[in-house]
Design an enzyme around this catalytic site. Sequence first.
Site, PDB file in Angstrom:
ATOM      1  N   LYS A 262       0.815  -1.216   0.000  1.00 16.53           N
ATOM      2  CA  LYS A 262       0.000   0.000   0.000  1.00 16.53           C
ATOM      3  C   LYS A 262       0.852   1.270   0.000  1.00 16.53           C
ATOM      4  O   LYS A 262       0.426   2.299  -0.532  1.00 16.53           O
ATOM      5  CB  LYS A 262      -0.967  -0.010   1.182  1.00 16.53           C
ATOM      6  CG  LYS A 262      -1.874  -1.243   1.228  1.00 16.53           C
ATOM      7  CD  LYS A 262      -2.650  -1.458  -0.066  1.00 16.53           C
ATOM      8  CE  LYS A 262      -3.250  -2.857  -0.148  1.00 16.53           C
ATOM      9  NZ  LYS A 262      -3.888  -3.147  -1.443  1.00 16.53           N
TER      10      LYS A 262
ATOM     11  N   GLU B  39      -0.540   8.601   7.568  1.00 17.85           N
ATOM     12  CA  GLU B  39      -1.322   9.563   6.790  1.00 17.85           C
ATOM     13  C   GLU B  39      -2.080  10.452   7.755  1.00 17.85           C
ATOM     14  O   GLU B  39      -2.367  10.045   8.882  1.00 17.85           O
ATOM     15  CB  GLU B  39      -2.348   8.845   5.898  1.00 17.85           C
ATOM     16  CG  GLU B  39      -1.775   8.268   4.620  1.00 17.85           C
ATOM     17  CD  GLU B  39      -2.807   7.513   3.793  1.00 17.85           C
ATOM     18  OE1 GLU B  39      -2.454   7.024   2.729  1.00 17.85           O
ATOM     19  OE2 GLU B  39      -3.969   7.415   4.234  1.00 17.85           O
TER      20      GLU B  39
ATOM     21  N   ARG C  74      -8.490  -7.091  -8.601  1.00 15.65           N
ATOM     22  CA  ARG C  74      -9.385  -8.245  -8.774  1.00 15.65           C
ATOM     23  C   ARG C  74     -10.766  -7.755  -9.207  1.00 15.65           C
ATOM     24  O   ARG C  74     -11.043  -6.563  -9.159  1.00 15.65           O
ATOM     25  CB  ARG C  74      -9.530  -8.962  -7.425  1.00 15.65           C
ATOM     26  CG  ARG C  74     -10.094  -8.013  -6.366  1.00 15.65           C
ATOM     27  CD  ARG C  74     -10.517  -8.678  -5.079  1.00 15.65           C
ATOM     28  NE  ARG C  74     -11.284  -7.756  -4.265  1.00 15.65           N
ATOM     29  CZ  ARG C  74     -10.773  -6.893  -3.395  1.00 15.65           C
ATOM     30  NH1 ARG C  74      -9.461  -6.825  -3.221  1.00 15.65           N
ATOM     31  NH2 ARG C  74     -11.562  -6.091  -2.709  1.00 15.65           N
TER      32      ARG C  74
END
Length: 460
Positions: free
Chosen positions: A116, A200, A292
């Site tokens: 990520k 973040e 996906r």
Amino acid sequence: MFQRILIANRGEIAVRIIRACYEMGIETVAVYSTADEKALHAQMADTAICIGGGPPKESYLNAQAILTAASISQCDAVHPGFGFLAESAEFAEMTNACGFTFIGPSPDVIRLMGDKAAARQQAKLAGVPVIPGSEGIVGSPGEAQQQAERLGFPVMVKAAAGGGGRGMRAAADKDSLTAAFQAARAEAKAAFGDERIYLEKLLLDPRHIEIQLAADRHGKIVHFGERDCSLQRRNQKLLEEAPSPFADAALRERIGADAVRLANLVGYEGVGTVEFLVDRERRHFFMEMNTRIQVEHPVSEETTGTDLIRIQIACAANQPLGLTQNDIEIRGHAIECRINAEDPLKQFRPGPGLISFVHFPGGPGVRVDSAIFSGYRIPSEYDSLIAKLIVHGKDRPDAIRKMRRALMECHVSGVKTNIDFMLAVLREPDFADGNIDIGWMARNGERLLLPLIEEEKADV
Ligand code: MV4
């Protein structure tokens, strides 16, 4: 085109893929566990091969068993569905190495987006807005304090190997940051064997809006508009809709173009989804990319009149996308409700068991994607999703009305479900107004249960 595809999955998504394959003239091979001997996907496929025991590790996560089945049944491709091995770069690599086509992006892209922190870096490179955060990995509590000081509290501590909300901790202030950092790191190490952490700034009550896209293996990419997935409970989506009631034409244009730019930069192939968080000022920020097909893909199929599984398979078979961005028109409004075998009055605890009777809704604009039937026993080894109800109406009020009808027509006996709970959600003025952010259920869920408690009292 492929002649025979092995479906490395179970439940409604396996059934969905078998249906697409039939329409494309492709033979199907199902794999199933000993807990799934009576499962619909095993009955519907042309061939069904038992690959191991009920626990996922013994069957649907057993790459060797799956690829052995693909080999003996002479398949030319493997469709991973979602969950299980769908985002395993290693499985994609093994599949390709065995001479089968993995129906999905390249292993390198799966690996890149699975990290990520690396995915966030790619988004930045593509000029896609990311949530202000640390430049790369944060190695120690001291470094975290330094970064948080710069960003300003509150912050979110995230595992690089995480995703879907795992390995994630919010920290409101300096005093709670070190504990949040340690907890996220311990969880990440235990869950992924990868303790890398980044930071973040915490967005307060954003919406979750994602873009569905498809990329062929000749460099062409299109998107199918956005889905709003803000209605969720503890990281489990409950209801998804398209278009987003919060998105205006300008936001739609921006996030669509950004998603396509990111997919282009990383060399994406196949269908995929770019997730964004959108704040109250309609500023959007990249969150993660899912490599996906997703549970909620049908809402985009309904609003665009496309078959995303068919497109996914065609792309994997090197066929060029038969459509350009201009061909994709968003028509009307679609909503999906996830029906789970769970008891809302017992903390939504999953309740496997025998479905003594089921009746599904129908009529104009109603679609049911499910793998259950009367007499089916839900195994305890897998997730509690038993059906997806998808409606398509001329506008949002029409779709809401249709979904209420569909939920009311739906009857499941033998196990507890969230059907009445979803009906309560659909009667909420906030829902009618499109006033839903990712924290809405945490703030309102308890209240929605009150009429269900009364009803249960009346029943006994
Ligand atoms: C966030 C956030 C707020 N601020 N990041 C949850 C899933 C994972 N992919 C990332 N998630 C979040 N990241 C910052 N900087 C809030 C969430 C979040 C969330 C996001 C989408 C849908 C549901 C959610 C539920 C809880 C937290």
